[in-house]
Design a protein around this motif. Structure first.
Motif, PDB file in Angstrom:
ATOM      1  N   THR A 363      47.945  90.934 112.421  1.00 12.66           N
ATOM      2  CA  THR A 363      48.053  90.330 113.760  1.00 12.66           C
ATOM      3  C   THR A 363      49.103  89.208 113.755  1.00 12.66           C
ATOM      4  O   THR A 363      49.535  88.748 112.686  1.00 12.66           O
ATOM      5  CB  THR A 363      46.704  89.706 114.176  1.00 12.66           C
ATOM      6  N   ASP A 364      49.461  88.753 114.956  1.00 10.11           N
ATOM      7  CA  ASP A 364      50.390  87.622 115.059  1.00 10.11           C
ATOM      8  C   ASP A 364      49.793  86.382 114.394  1.00 10.11           C
ATOM      9  O   ASP A 364      50.497  85.606 113.750  1.00 10.11           O
ATOM     10  CB  ASP A 364      50.697  87.315 116.532  1.00 10.11           C
ATOM     11  N   ASP A 365      48.477  86.227 114.557  1.00  7.08           N
ATOM     12  CA  ASP A 365      47.810  85.077 113.915  1.00  7.08           C
ATOM     13  C   ASP A 365      47.963  85.141 112.398  1.00  7.08           C
ATOM     14  O   ASP A 365      48.212  84.123 111.747  1.00  7.08           O
ATOM     15  CB  ASP A 365      46.310  85.077 114.255  1.00  7.08           C
ATOM     16  N   ARG A 367      50.334  86.561 110.715  1.00  9.30           N
ATOM     17  CA  ARG A 367      51.720  86.261 110.332  1.00  9.30           C
ATOM     18  C   ARG A 367      52.042  84.776 110.493  1.00  9.30           C
ATOM     19  O   ARG A 367      52.735  84.189 109.676  1.00  9.30           O
ATOM     20  CB  ARG A 367      52.692  87.149 111.137  1.00  9.30           C
ATOM     21  N   ARG A 368      51.479  84.184 111.554  1.00 11.04           N
ATOM     22  CA  ARG A 368      51.669  82.737 111.749  1.00 11.04           C
ATOM     23  C   ARG A 368      51.068  81.950 110.580  1.00 11.04           C
ATOM     24  O   ARG A 368      51.667  81.034 110.040  1.00 11.04           O
ATOM     25  CB  ARG A 368      50.982  82.291 113.051  1.00 11.04           C
ATOM     26  N   LYS A 371      53.053  82.350 107.425  1.00  8.73           N
ATOM     27  CA  LYS A 371      54.252  81.512 107.446  1.00  8.73           C
ATOM     28  C   LYS A 371      53.895  80.044 107.132  1.00  8.73           C
ATOM     29  O   LYS A 371      54.553  79.390 106.317  1.00  8.73           O
ATOM     30  CB  LYS A 371      54.919  81.607 108.823  1.00  8.73           C
TER      31      LYS A 371
END
Ligand SMILES: Cc1cc2nc3c(=O)[nH]c(=O)nc-3n(C[C@H](O)[C@H](O)[C@H](O)COP(=O)(O)OP(=O)(O)OC[C@H]3O[C@@H](n4cnc5c(N)ncnc54)[C@H](O)[C@@H]3O)c2cc1C
Length: 392
Positions: A363-365, A367-368, A371
Motif C-alpha cells: 500500500t501507499d502507507d 511505501r511511505r 521510505k
C-alpha cells in the motif's frame, strides 16, 4: 513465559493453577536477549516475580556505518534482559508440585462446566478452564482454531549471543556498551549486551546479543530448512542441525558486509542459528472454556521486542477479568473483546516497522513507512522503544 505469568496472576486471585510443559527437562533459552518495556516491568512486579538482577542497563543507542564510525547517537536508557533470566524469575513463583514437565498437550474436551485435557503421556487433567500459552505453533490453538496460521514475513534472522570474554577489544570498546544498529539496504544488524551464563552481570562475564535480519522468500527458507542430515523441517531447524554450508556462506558475506566490530562478534559465535519471522493475530482469544494467551493468541514480528510484555499483559487481563466477573464465561468473553484489539494493534505495528526491509510493500502507507525508515535515525526512534503503543 505466558503460562508462568498466567499461573502467577491467577494464584494471586485465589485460583489453583497447574502448568503443563511439553519439554521433559527444564527449559533454557540459548541466550536469547529480551528488550524490556515498562509494561513488562509492571507485570513482573505485579505477578510477584520481581525484578531482581533483571539485566544490563544501556544508556544510549548508536548507529554505525560500514567502517564502524558512529553516525548517530540517541540517549535512551533501557534494561536488556535475557530469556533465561525472565524464565527463572517467573518459574520461582510456581510451587514445584504445580509445574509438570514432560506433558505434551494432545487434546481438550469441553462441556458446559469445564475442560478435560489429555496429554501424550496418557495422563488427563480436569479444570474450569484451559489456558493455551504454548507459543506461536500452539497445539491448543490448532485444535480450537485450526484455520489460524502464522504468516511468513519474507525475512529471517541469524542470531547468537557470544560471551563478552570472547569478543575482540574493538568490539568491546566500540559497540558492547550500547544498543547498536547497522542498517545496510534491506538488512538490519542489531546488538546489545545481556547477562552471561547463570545470569552473571559482572563485567567480563556478560554476553552480546547479535541479530542479523536477512530477506529470503519462502523457497529460500525451505531450502535453508534442510538440515545437515538432509532432513526437511517445516518451520526452522534446531540449532545443532543447521547446515555448515549455510553458516560458512554467512561468515563469507559478513567479511564484505559487516563493520569490523560486528564481524568480530559473529566470528565469536560458535554456532549462529536462524529464526524465520512469522506473525498472525487470532480473531478470538477464547474458544468456549479455552483461552489463548501470549504467542499462541497472536505473534508480532520482533521489531518492538514486546512479546514477553504482551504475554504478561494477556495473563494479567485474563486474571483481572476472572476476578471481576462472578461468571467464568462472562469473564472469558470480556477478556476476548478487550485483548483482541490490542493484539491486532501490536501485530500491525510490527508489520509497519518490518517495511524497513522492503518486502511486500503493498500500500501507499507501506511505501511511505518504508521510505521514512530508510533514515537510520527513524529506526533508532522506533525499534524496540518503550511506549510504542502510544506512537502514531
Ligand atoms: C528473534 C526474536 C526476538 C525476540 N525479542 C524479544 C524481545 O526483545 N522482547 C520480548 O518481550 N519478546 C521478544 N520476542 C518474543 C518472545 O520471545 C515471545 O513473544 C515469548 O517467548 C512468547 O511467550 P509464550 O509463553 O507465549 O510462548 P513461548 O515462549 O513459545 O512458550 C511456549 C511454551 O509452551 C510449550 N509448549 C509448546 N507446545 C506444547 C504442548 N503441545 N504441550 C505443552 N507445552 C507446550 C513450549 O515448550 C514453551 O515452553 C522475540 C522473539 C523472536 C523470535
Amino acid at each position: 513465559m505466558s503460562g508462568l505469568f498466567a499461573a502467577a496472576f491467577l494464584r494471586k486471585i485465589g485460583w489453583e493453577v497447574d502448568v503443563y510443559e511439553r519439554s521433559g527437562v527444564e527449559l533454557v533459552g540459548r541466550g536469547a536477549g529480551i528488550t524490556t518495556h515498562p509494561e513488562l516491568l509492571d507485570a513482573l512486579v505485579a505477578s510477584g516475580a520481581g525484578l531482581d538482577d533483571l539485566g544490563v542497563t544501556v544508556d544510549k543507542r548508536i548507529a554505525i556505518d560500514r567502517k564502524g564510525r558512529v553516525i548517530a547517537e540517541k540517549h535512551l536508557p533501557q534494561i536488556l534482559t535475557s530469556w533465561d533470566r525472565l524464565q527463572r524469575l517467573l518459574r520461582n513463583t510456581i510451587d514445584e508440585s504445580r509445574y509438570h514437565l514432560g506433558h505434551d498437550f494432545e487434546c481438550v474436551d469441553q462441556d458446559g462446566s469445564g475442560v478435560t485435557v489429555r496429554f501424550a503421556n496418557g495422563t488427563t487433567a480436569r479444570a474450569d478452564i484451559l489456558i493455551g500459552g504454548d507459543g506461536v505453533r500452539s497445539s491448543v490453538r490448532a485444535q480450537v482454531a485450526p484455520e489460524v496460521q502464522p504468516i511468513y514475513a519474507g525475512y529471517y534472522i541469524w542470531r547468537g549471543a557470544p560471551n563478552e570474554s570472547a569478543l575482540s577489544q574493538k568490539a568491546l570498546d566500540s559497540i558492547f556498551p550500547y544498543f547498536t544498529f547497522f542498517l545496510p539496504e534491506r538488512q538490519q544488524i542489531i546488538g546489545y549486551p545481556i547477562a552471561g551464563f547463570d545470569n552473571d552481570l559482572r563485567p567480563g562475564k556478560r554476553r552480546y546479543n547479535f541479530i542479523w535480519y536477512r530477506v529470503g522468500d519462502a523457497a529460500t527458507l525451505k531450502s535453508m530448512c534442510v538440515d545437515q542430515n538432509g532432513h526437511q523441517h517445516e518451520y526452522s531447524v534446531p540449532p545443532p542441525l543447521i547446515r555448515k554450508d549455510l553458516i560458512d556462506a554467512l561468515r563469507d558475506e559478513a567479511k564484505t558486509e559487516l563493520p569490523p566490530a560486528l564481524f568480530d562478534v559473529l566470528q565469536a559465535i560458535e554456532r549462529p542459528f536462524f529464526t524465520p519471522i512469522y506473525d498472525f493475530a487470532s480473531p478470538h482469544m477464547t474458544y468456549g472454556r479455552v483461552a489463548l494467551i501470549g504467542d499462541a493468541a497472536s505473534t508480532a514480528r520482533p521489531h518492538m521486542g514486546f512479546g514477553v510484555a504482551k504475554a504478561g499483559d494477556d495473563a494479567r487481563a485474563l486474571a483481572d477479568a476472572l476476578r471481576d466477573h462472578d461468571d467464568i464465561d462472562a469473564a472469558l468473553a470480556h477478556y476476548d473483546t478487550t485483548r483482541r484489539d490490542v493484539s491486532e494493534r501490536i501485530v500491525l505495528h510490527g508489520r509497519k516497522l518490518g517495511t524497513h526491509l522492503g518486502v511486500n510493500l503493498r500500500t501507499d502507507d507501506d511505501r511511505r513507512m518504508w521510505k521514512q525508515l530508510q533514515d537510520y535515525r527513524a529506526m533508532m526512534d522506533w525499534i524496540a522503544v518503550p511506549n510504542f503503543l502510544e506512537q502514531r
